[in-house]
Every structure is written in C-alpha cells, then in structure tokens.
Design an enzyme around this catalytic site. Structure first.
Site, mmCIF file in Angstrom:
data_model
loop_
_atom_site.group_PDB
_atom_site.id
_atom_site.type_symbol
_atom_site.label_atom_id
_atom_site.label_comp_id
_atom_site.label_asym_id
_atom_site.label_seq_id
_atom_site.Cartn_x
_atom_site.Cartn_y
_atom_site.Cartn_z
ATOM 1 N N GLU A 1 6.960 -27.099 -7.352
ATOM 2 C CA GLU A 1 6.191 -26.581 -6.273
ATOM 3 C C GLU A 1 7.231 -26.148 -5.127
ATOM 4 O O GLU A 1 7.273 -25.116 -4.427
ATOM 5 C CB GLU A 1 5.571 -27.904 -5.545
ATOM 6 C CG GLU A 1 4.655 -28.575 -6.360
ATOM 7 C CD GLU A 1 3.552 -27.665 -6.814
ATOM 8 O OE1 GLU A 1 3.192 -26.603 -6.233
ATOM 9 O OE2 GLU A 1 3.109 -27.750 -8.010
ATOM 10 N N HIS B 1 7.798 -22.613 -5.811
ATOM 11 C CA HIS B 1 6.901 -21.638 -5.162
ATOM 12 C C HIS B 1 7.226 -21.599 -3.735
ATOM 13 O O HIS B 1 7.155 -20.014 -3.052
ATOM 14 C CB HIS B 1 5.551 -22.173 -4.907
ATOM 15 C CG HIS B 1 4.678 -22.163 -6.377
ATOM 16 N ND1 HIS B 1 4.485 -21.081 -7.154
ATOM 17 C CD2 HIS B 1 4.019 -23.021 -7.175
ATOM 18 C CE1 HIS B 1 3.905 -21.313 -8.014
ATOM 19 N NE2 HIS B 1 3.862 -22.613 -7.956
ATOM 20 N N GLU C 1 3.149 -18.659 -11.855
ATOM 21 C CA GLU C 1 3.410 -19.967 -12.438
ATOM 22 C C GLU C 1 4.493 -19.978 -13.511
ATOM 23 O O GLU C 1 5.129 -21.129 -13.459
ATOM 24 C CB GLU C 1 2.026 -20.485 -13.144
ATOM 25 C CG GLU C 1 0.887 -20.757 -12.073
ATOM 26 C CD GLU C 1 1.133 -21.892 -11.235
ATOM 27 O OE1 GLU C 1 1.747 -22.697 -11.287
ATOM 28 O OE2 GLU C 1 1.037 -21.709 -10.047
#
Length: 291
Positions: A140, A143, A209
């Site tokens: 995360e 990202h 991803e």
C-alpha cells in the site's frame, strides 16, 4: 532502500490521463450542446466534483468503506509497522485506519504522498503474521510512493459523471433538446465515455498492482512474505459468503486482492491474477538471493 522509478507505470499513467483528457473534451462538448449550448452548468458540476475529489478523496473513500482512523494507543503494533515501513520507503507517515470487516483486505487512498491514508480490515489483522502484514502494508505504501492513487482518483471522476448522466439523463436539459433527441444523444455518448474510462482504469489498475508488488519487495526485502500474504488473503476471501462482499465490491480497484471471481470477474478484474503476482514475486525472491 534502492528505489527505482517505474517508468512503465509512469508512461501508462501519462497515457491514461492523456486519453481521459481527450474524453473530457468530447464529453464536455456533447453535454454543453445537450444543455442548450451552455457549458456553465457542466463547468460548475465538473469543477465542484473535481475539488471534492481532490481535497476529500481520502475522507470519502474511508467513509464509504466504514474505515475509522485509529490512534497509536488503539493499535500500537500497526502504527509501529507503518512508522518503520514509511521510514524505509522515505515517505511521510500516512493516516492509519481500520475497517471492522471479516474480509481480509487493505487499501491506500489520498491525493499525494503528504495526504494519504492506509487502511486495513480487522480480518486482515487476524489472518496474517507480522512479516506478511509488513508485506501488505509495504504494498500500500508503494502505491503512495508511485503516486498512482491520484491518477486513479481523477480517472474515476469522469466515469462517475458519465454514469450520473446515464442514470439521470432524462431529468437534465431543456424541453427543446429533449424533443430533438438531445437526451438520447447525451445518454448514449455518456455510456460510451463511461465504458472507455472504465476500460482505461482497469488497464492501469492491473499494471499498478504489479508495480506495487515490486515496490513492496524493495521496501521490505522479502518478496516471499507478500506472496504468502496474497495466498492467505485469496483463500480467506473465497470463504466469505457473497452477501458479505456485495457492499465492498465497488472498492475493488483499491484493494490489494479483488473480491470478485468467475470468468466475468477475471475479464473485468482490476487486478492481475493472484497466481501471476505470486509467480513474479518468487522471481524477485530468486533475483535477490542471487545478489
């Protein structure tokens, strides 16, 4: 940490935003004509939603998922992990939130590196060990590091407006345009814009991803930990009854593991398959061991 910019991701983000900008122009022109030649209403609508999306995207996303920002006293180990991983990733510490859900998952949201949030579900905290949780949190944070959340936020804006026109088009515009088929034209064009923007978002989301998986491996130095986490999460999600997944399905693009399955789910999935992601992580593990 030896962080290398992902130029493939950056090129895809640029291409996605360029194509979406072209869609914006076409969409704005059609809606302006549909509104009797006036673009003021569209400008107000688009401008207002843009401001809301940019400044409040993290808050809206967290609220839509029922995520609650938690303090260090409430979740000391979770905060400690994010503190450590944020330092390793050379990032400001994001806000930390928890969703009370049996579905094991996690997501990140926010407009930039200084205004970001990372959320995990209680199901995830119960499912993973410390190394696996680090892998998910690092994913995360990757990202956030890659800044792809902002692109996804703006990409979703056009789709949202187009969907609103498709759904409520019969109530927009004047009678003259309605009699001349303006409503039908606006709805058809909006539907096409929604479909194209949806496809663009899905194509970018799948690549990002992979990029976040690579970023997590770089941050933690343990690709196998994230691979193990993905296996566990995927297995646990498959056990959750469908009725418990319906409300969360709209957030698939932000989750670490999508919650849809089946042929249609794979075709329109926001993520590459778990098997492909694990295979690439194992390749990364072998490359790291070789050095």
């Amino acid at each position: 940490m030896d962080w290398q910019p992902d130029w493939g991701l950056r090129a895809r983000m640029f291409l996605t935003m360029f194509l979406l900008f072209a869609l914006y122009i076409v969409f704005a022109g059609v809606i302006a004509a549909y509104l009797g030649g006036s673009i003021v209403i569209f400008a107000v609508l688009f401008g207002g939603m843009s401001v809301v999306q940019y400044y409040f995207s993290d808050t809206l996303t967290l609220r839509s998922m029922g995520a609650k920002e938690v303090s260090r006293d409430e979740y000391p180990q979770l905060h400690a992990s994010i503190d450590r991983l944020s330092q390793q990733a050379d990032l400001p510490k994001p806000s930390v939130a928890v969703v009370d859900s049996k579905v094991p998952n996690a997501f990140a949201t926010g407009r930039n590196q200084k205004n970001a949030a990372v959320a995990v579900t209680t199901g995830l905290l119960r499912t993973l060990d410390s190394d696996e949780l680090d892998g998910v949190l690092a994913h995360e944070l990757a990202h956030v590091k890659n800044r792809d959340m902002m692109v996804m936020t703006f990409a979703s804006l056009l789709a949202t407006i187009a969907f609103m026109v498709v759904r409520w088009g019969a109530f927009f515009g004047g009678g003259r345009n309605r009699q001349q088929g303006g409503v039908v034209v606006a709805i058809v064009v909006s539907l096409l814009v929604w479909i194209v923007s949806y496809v663009l978002m899905r194509a970018l989301s799948r690549y990002r991803e992979f990029a976040a998986d690579r970023g997590a491996a770089t941050i933690t130095g343990k690709p196998s930990a994230l691979a193990s986490a993905l296996l566990k999460i995927s297995g646990e999600v498959d056990k959750v009854p469908d009725e418990d997944l319906r409300e969360e399905a709209e957030m698939n693009a932000f989750f670490i593991i999508p919650i849809k399955s089946g042929i249609v789910g794979r075709l329109f999935s926001t993520h590459p398959s778990t098997e492909r992601r694990i295979e690439r992580l194992r390749d990364l593990e072998r490359e790291m061991e070789a050095f």
